[in-house]
Enzyme design. Structure first.
Site, PDB file in Angstrom:
ATOM      1  N   ARG A  21       0.812  -1.218   0.000  1.00  0.00           N
ATOM      2  CA  ARG A  21       0.000   0.000   0.000  1.00  0.00           C
ATOM      3  C   ARG A  21       0.846   1.269   0.000  1.00  0.00           C
ATOM      4  NH1 ARG A  21      -4.137  -0.554   4.816  1.00  0.00           N
ATOM      5  NH2 ARG A  21      -4.619   1.563   4.116  1.00  0.00           N
ATOM      6  N   GLY A  22       2.133   1.144   0.148  1.00  0.00           N
ATOM      7  CA  GLY A  22       3.008   2.306   0.102  1.00  0.00           C
ATOM      8  C   GLY A  22       3.290   2.740  -1.326  1.00  0.00           C
ATOM      9  N   GLY A  25       5.692   0.006  -2.998  1.00  0.00           N
ATOM     10  CA  GLY A  25       5.035  -1.287  -3.101  1.00  0.00           C
ATOM     11  C   GLY A  25       3.856  -1.297  -4.048  1.00  0.00           C
ATOM     12  N   SER A 116      17.966   1.979   0.207  1.00  0.00           N
ATOM     13  CA  SER A 116      17.843   3.395  -0.148  1.00  0.00           C
ATOM     14  C   SER A 116      19.214   3.951  -0.468  1.00  0.00           C
ATOM     15  CB  SER A 116      17.227   4.186   1.007  1.00  0.00           C
ATOM     16  OG  SER A 116      17.320   5.582   0.766  1.00  0.00           O
ATOM     17  N   SER A 117      19.267   4.867  -1.417  1.00  0.00           N
ATOM     18  CA  SER A 117      20.547   5.490  -1.766  1.00  0.00           C
ATOM     19  C   SER A 117      21.107   6.338  -0.630  1.00  0.00           C
ATOM     20  CB  SER A 117      20.385   6.359  -3.016  1.00  0.00           C
ATOM     21  OG  SER A 117      19.479   7.428  -2.777  1.00  0.00           O
ATOM     22  N   CYS A 118      20.283   6.662   0.368  1.00  0.00           N
ATOM     23  CA  CYS A 118      20.764   7.496   1.480  1.00  0.00           C
ATOM     24  C   CYS A 118      21.727   6.741   2.393  1.00  0.00           C
ATOM     25  CB  CYS A 118      19.598   8.055   2.288  1.00  0.00           C
ATOM     26  SG  CYS A 118      18.771   6.835   3.317  1.00  0.00           S
ATOM     27  N   TYR A 145      17.697   5.457  10.245  1.00  0.00           N
ATOM     28  CA  TYR A 145      17.146   4.822   9.044  1.00  0.00           C
ATOM     29  C   TYR A 145      18.256   4.161   8.234  1.00  0.00           C
ATOM     30  CZ  TYR A 145      14.611   4.467   4.585  1.00  0.00           C
ATOM     31  OH  TYR A 145      14.030   4.021   3.427  1.00  0.00           O
ATOM     32  N   LYS A 149      18.677   0.164   7.144  1.00  0.00           N
ATOM     33  CA  LYS A 149      18.709  -0.262   5.751  1.00  0.00           C
ATOM     34  C   LYS A 149      20.025  -0.968   5.407  1.00  0.00           C
ATOM     35  CE  LYS A 149      14.675   0.891   4.196  1.00  0.00           C
ATOM     36  NZ  LYS A 149      13.757  -0.112   3.617  1.00  0.00           N
ATOM     37  N   PRO A 172      17.248   2.238  -4.396  1.00  0.00           N
ATOM     38  CA  PRO A 172      16.609   3.262  -5.226  1.00  0.00           C
ATOM     39  C   PRO A 172      17.036   4.667  -4.821  1.00  0.00           C
ATOM     40  CG  PRO A 172      14.999   1.689  -4.347  1.00  0.00           C
ATOM     41  CD  PRO A 172      16.281   1.487  -3.595  1.00  0.00           C
ATOM     42  N   HIS A 188       8.836  13.611   1.908  1.00  0.00           N
ATOM     43  CA  HIS A 188      10.080  13.842   1.205  1.00  0.00           C
ATOM     44  C   HIS A 188       9.982  15.145   0.422  1.00  0.00           C
ATOM     45  CE1 HIS A 188      10.586   9.394   1.824  1.00  0.00           C
ATOM     46  NE2 HIS A 188      11.766   9.850   2.185  1.00  0.00           N
ATOM     47  N   ARG A 196       3.094  22.360  -0.014  1.00  0.00           N
ATOM     48  CA  ARG A 196       3.216  23.743   0.451  1.00  0.00           C
ATOM     49  C   ARG A 196       2.876  24.748  -0.645  1.00  0.00           C
ATOM     50  NH1 ARG A 196       9.010  23.991   2.735  1.00  0.00           N
ATOM     51  NH2 ARG A 196       9.159  21.807   2.113  1.00  0.00           N
ATOM     52  N   TRP A 211      13.331  24.532   2.732  1.00  0.00           N
ATOM     53  CA  TRP A 211      14.412  24.177   3.651  1.00  0.00           C
ATOM     54  C   TRP A 211      15.767  24.214   2.955  1.00  0.00           C
ATOM     55  CZ3 TRP A 211      14.174  20.174   8.063  1.00  0.00           C
ATOM     56  CH2 TRP A 211      13.144  20.516   8.947  1.00  0.00           C
TER      57      TRP A 211
END
Length: 329
Positions: A21-22, A25, A116-118, A145, A149, A172, A188, A196, A211
């Site tokens: 549901r994300g 996914g 994640s690429s982070c 996080y 990961k 990703p 994100h 916004r 930001w």
């Protein structure tokens, strides 16, 4: 496991997509169905709590899926990651450990884990190759996080090497698209900017604050392109080493903000706030391994932003951001 040992994927076999549901996914499910996979196992969090070890073990024992894509996790933007490091570390560790271990215990034939690429070092050389993993210090604003990961990536690698499992992982880049989280504090960058600016347009405000300095670069990808890459990897990739999923479409935050502004039709001013963190200065992935499998992205950023905004308007996601502040489903 060598690439020459590639086995054909059975499109009629049970296929569990964790996190269906994300944003990631749901896109993967759409792509699997498009390619003829007919037996998807889908469970919302209300029906299967992936942080509950016994529940996950029972699910795998009873359902016996042959294939698994693990896209579930607790995710958020820079503010949420920085403020709730313990939550992000604990919940993602639990999800990964439960699913990957149960998959190994019940003989799942193949598993793909979405990292994640982070998780790459903050100052990694550009573009970032897969072998740069764990070669430098990490970005502190999302350390919880990132550590979780990293653990998931290494779990897949170790189960593969120790037990001969066909478990692998992918990393990703920054994603956006349908089913994104438009929460005012936990989204994100693209979803947050879109919400916004939409609100500012509706309310007739003259400016929107962004930001950071606007200087950092971000590689961005529409989630549908990510989904085609994931299914391609599932069908064609057998290496235990993780693999990048990137778009080669890189923009500064300022450029992204301007494109979102144009998409939304906000006529006011963008004001950058250098008192807020910029995060990692640059994060462009080396996508040569993925492209060697014949995959290429199809959706440009202007096209993807237009489609995402249309989806958000249709489902009123900008006025009523998801109550699922953190995407566990």
């Amino acid at each position: 496991m060598a690439q020459e040992s590639l086995k054909e994927i059975d499109r009629s076999a049970k296929f569990f997509v964790a996190g269906h549901r994300g944003m990631a996914g749901s896109a993967i499910c759409r792509e699997l169905k498009r390619r003829g996979f007919r037996n998807l196992l889908l469970r919302p969090r209300s029906g299967l709590d992936l942080m509950n070890q016994a529940a996950v073990r029972d699910f795998f024992s009873q359902e016996r899926p042959q294939y698994v894509i693990l896209a579930a996790g607790t995710v958020g933007g820079i503010a949420a990651n920085n403020a709730m490091q313990a939550k992000f570390l604990y919940e993602n560790l639990m999800i990964e450990a439960n699913v990957i271990h149960s998959a190994a215990e019940t003989g799942v034939e193949k598993l793909l884990f979405l990292g994640s690429s982070c998780i790459y070092p903050k100052y990694a050389p550009q573009p970032i190759r897969e072998d740069f993993l764990l070669t430098g210090s990490l970005e502190p604003t999302n350390l919880g996080y990132t550590l979780a990961k990293l653990a998931g990536v290494k779990m897949c690698e170790f189960y593969n090497r120790q037990q001969g499992r066909r478990f692998t992982s992918c990393l990703p880049t920054n994603l956006y698209g349908p089913e994104d989280n438009f929460h005012p504090e936990h989204s994100h960058v693209i979803a947050g900017l879109m919400r916004r600016m939409h609100q500012a347009k509706v309310e007739g405000r003259s400016e929107v604050r962004v930001w950071g300095t606007g200087a950092p670069f971000r590689e961005v990808m529409h989630v549908d392109d990510m989904a085609t890459a994931c299914v391609t990897l599932f069908e064609k990739y057998e290496d235990p080493e993780t693999i990048n999923i990137g778009s080669d479409m890189e923009y500064t935050i300022a450029e992204i903000a301007q494109l979102v502004k144009d998409t939304v039709g906000f006529s006011g001013k963008l004001v950058f706030d250098p008192s807020r963190p910029d995060g990692t200065p640059r994060k462009r992935l080396d996508n040569s391994k993925l492209r060697s499998l014949g995959w290429e992205p199809k959706i440009t950023l202007p096209e993807g932003l237009k489609a995402t905004y249309a989806w958000a308007l249709e489902y009123r996601a900008l006025e009523n951001p998801s109550e699922r502040v953190f995407a566990l489903d």
